[in-house]
Write an enzyme that holds these catalytic residues in place. Structure first.
Site, mmCIF file in Angstrom:
data_model
loop_
_atom_site.group_PDB
_atom_site.id
_atom_site.type_symbol
_atom_site.label_atom_id
_atom_site.label_comp_id
_atom_site.label_asym_id
_atom_site.label_seq_id
_atom_site.Cartn_x
_atom_site.Cartn_y
_atom_site.Cartn_z
ATOM 1 N N PRO A 98 0.815 -1.224 0.000
ATOM 2 C CA PRO A 98 0.000 0.000 0.000
ATOM 3 C C PRO A 98 0.846 1.271 0.000
ATOM 4 O O PRO A 98 0.333 2.351 -0.292
ATOM 5 C CB PRO A 98 -0.818 -0.104 1.300
ATOM 6 C CG PRO A 98 -0.695 -1.518 1.742
ATOM 7 C CD PRO A 98 0.610 -2.022 1.201
ATOM 8 N N ARG B 155 -2.836 -8.473 -20.892
ATOM 9 C CA ARG B 155 -3.778 -8.141 -21.962
ATOM 10 C C ARG B 155 -3.248 -7.065 -22.910
ATOM 11 O O ARG B 155 -3.818 -6.850 -23.976
ATOM 12 C CB ARG B 155 -5.152 -7.768 -21.392
ATOM 13 C CG ARG B 155 -5.170 -6.554 -20.523
ATOM 14 C CD ARG B 155 -6.534 -6.333 -19.898
ATOM 15 N NE ARG B 155 -7.550 -5.996 -20.901
ATOM 16 C CZ ARG B 155 -7.581 -4.863 -21.576
ATOM 17 N NH1 ARG B 155 -6.646 -3.954 -21.389
ATOM 18 N NH2 ARG B 155 -8.535 -4.630 -22.452
ATOM 19 N N ASP C 173 -10.763 -0.356 -24.860
ATOM 20 C CA ASP C 173 -11.460 -0.481 -23.595
ATOM 21 C C ASP C 173 -11.340 0.772 -22.727
ATOM 22 O O ASP C 173 -10.827 1.782 -23.159
ATOM 23 C CB ASP C 173 -10.937 -1.702 -22.840
ATOM 24 C CG ASP C 173 -11.334 -2.992 -23.541
ATOM 25 O OD1 ASP C 173 -12.230 -2.941 -24.399
ATOM 26 O OD2 ASP C 173 -10.742 -4.033 -23.235
HETATM 27 N N1 4HQ Z 1 -0.901 -5.298 0.828
HETATM 28 N N2 4HQ Z 1 -1.613 -2.879 -3.129
HETATM 29 C C1 4HQ Z 1 0.986 -6.899 1.099
HETATM 30 C C2 4HQ Z 1 -1.771 -4.488 0.117
HETATM 31 C C3 4HQ Z 1 -1.469 -4.016 -1.251
HETATM 32 C C4 4HQ Z 1 -2.177 -3.003 -1.943
HETATM 33 C C5 4HQ Z 1 -1.189 -5.450 2.237
HETATM 34 C C6 4HQ Z 1 0.323 -5.867 0.283
HETATM 35 C C7 4HQ Z 1 -0.379 -6.452 2.977
HETATM 36 C C8 4HQ Z 1 1.719 -7.534 3.313
HETATM 37 N N3 4HQ Z 1 -0.536 -4.446 -2.093
HETATM 38 N N4 4HQ Z 1 0.965 -6.588 2.509
HETATM 39 N N5 4HQ Z 1 -3.194 -2.272 -1.492
HETATM 40 O O1 4HQ Z 1 -2.802 -4.115 0.631
HETATM 41 O O2 4HQ Z 1 -0.620 -3.747 -3.223
#
Ligand code: 4HQ
Length: 262
Positions: free
Chosen positions: A88, A153, A168
Site C-alpha cells: 500500500p 492483456r 477499452d
Molecule cells: N498489501 N496494493 C501486502 C496491500 C497491497 C495493496 C497489504 C500488500 C499487505 C503484506 N498491495 N501486505 N493495497 O494491501 O498492493
C-alpha cells in the site's frame, strides 16, 4: 514476458494462471509464469518465513534471508527483470504503468504476507513498489495478479482481437461506453436503437458520446488529464443546451422559490 511471483501461497497464483486469457497466453508462449515458494528458500527443519517485529507490537514480519535467496533465484531466471514489491506504500498502479511494465522482458513480483517484509529487502533489492489502491489486503498475491492481468492483456497476441486492448476503458483517459447483447428487450428495457442501424460511423460516434457522458458523471477527474477534443466540446455544448432548455421549462412551470436568491 516472464512473470516470477515470490509467495508462500503459490497455489493462489497457479489457479489464476490456469484459467482464461492467462492460460491461453501461457499456452501461446506470450507469458511464461512461475511461482517461487519463499518457504523453499527458508532454513531449518521448520522452514520459517516470518518472525516477530523488532520493537514489539502485533503481527509478524517476513524474514529477510528466505526472500533474499528467492530474489536471487528469480534474478538468475529473469536477468534484467525489475523486482516489484506489492504494498500500500507503493506508487499507485494505473493503465500508463501497465503499459510501461508491458515493455519489460520479465517482472519479479514479491507478494508479502502478515505486516509485510523486512525493510532491508525493500531497500536492497526492490526496484519499484506498487500499490493497486488505498485499501489493505491480507497479502500481495491479489495485487500481483491484478498487475500481471493488466500487463498481459496489453501484450501482442494475448487478446484474440489485436486492437481490443486499446478500445477499452481508459483509452486516452475516457471511460468505456455501455455494452449490450441479445435479447433486444430485457425485462422491458430496450437498447440504444443506433446499435441496430449497422451504420458504423454513427455507432462509433454514439460510443464516444456515451463514454464521454459516463466520464463526465462518474469520473470528471479524468477530463482534466487529457484536453477535450473538438467533438467532445461539441457534445458538451449540445448537452449544456439541452440542460438549459430543461431548466428553463421547469422554472416556468415549477413551484416554490427559485434557487440562487436572485
Ligand atoms: N498489501 N496494493 C501486502 C496491500 C497491497 C495493496 C497489504 C500488500 C499487505 C503484506 N498491495 N501486505 N493495497 O494491501 O498492493
Amino acid at each position: 514476458m516472464k512473470f516470477i511471483a515470490l509467495t508462500i501461497f503459490p497455489e493462489l497464483l497457479q489457479a489464476f494462471w490456469d484459467n482464461g486469457i492467462m492460460r491461453r497466453a501461457s499456452a501461446g508462449g506470450i507469458i511464461e509464469p512461475s511461482a517461487l515458494n519463499v518457504r523453499d528458500y527458508a532454513q531449518g527443519r521448520h522452514k520459517v518465513t516470518d518472525d516477530r517485529p523488532y520493537g514489539g507490537g502485533c503481527g509478524m514480519v517476513m524474514k529477510p534471508e528466505p526472500l533474499a535467496a528467492a530474489i536471487g533465484a528469480a534474478r538468475r531466471t529473469a536477468p534484467g527483470a525489475p523486482v516489484i514489491l506489492l504494498s500500500p506504500q507503493g506508487r499507485r498502479f494505473d493503465q500508463p504503468m501497465a503499459k510501461e511494465l508491458a515493455r519489460c522482458e520479465g517482472l519479479i513480483l514479491i507478494c508479502g504476507r502478515y505486516e509485510g517484509i523486512d525493510e532491508r529487502i525493500s531497500e536492497q533489492f526492490v526496484d519499484l513498489e506498487v500499490s493497486i489502491g488505498d485499501f489493505v489486503l491480507t497479502g500481495g498475491e491479489l495485487a500481483a495478479m491484478a498487475v500481471m492481468d493488466a500487463v498481459t492483456r496489453l501484450l501482442p497476441g494475448a487478446l484474440g482481437n489485436e486492437d481490443s486492448a486499446d478500445q477499452d476503458s481508459f483509452r486516452n483517459q475516457r471511460l468505456d461506453c455501455g455494452h449490450y447483447t441479445r435479447p433486444p428487450e430485457f425485462e422491458g428495457r430496450t437498447i440504444p436503437q443506433v446499435l441496430l442501424t449497422g451504420h458504423h460511423e454513427l455507432i462509433a460516434r454514439w460510443r464516444r458520446a456515451d463514454g464521454l457522458m459516463r466520464t463526465l458523471v462518474r469520473r470528471p477527474d479524468l477530463l482534466q488529464l487529457k484536453p477535450l477534443d473538438g467533438e467532445e466540446i461539441g457534445l458538451l455544448e449540445k448537452w449544456r443546451g439541452e440542460i438549459d432548455k430543461l431548466i428553463r421549462s421547469q422554472r416556468d412551470s415549477g413551484s416554490g422559490p427559485s434557487p440562487g436568491g436572485g
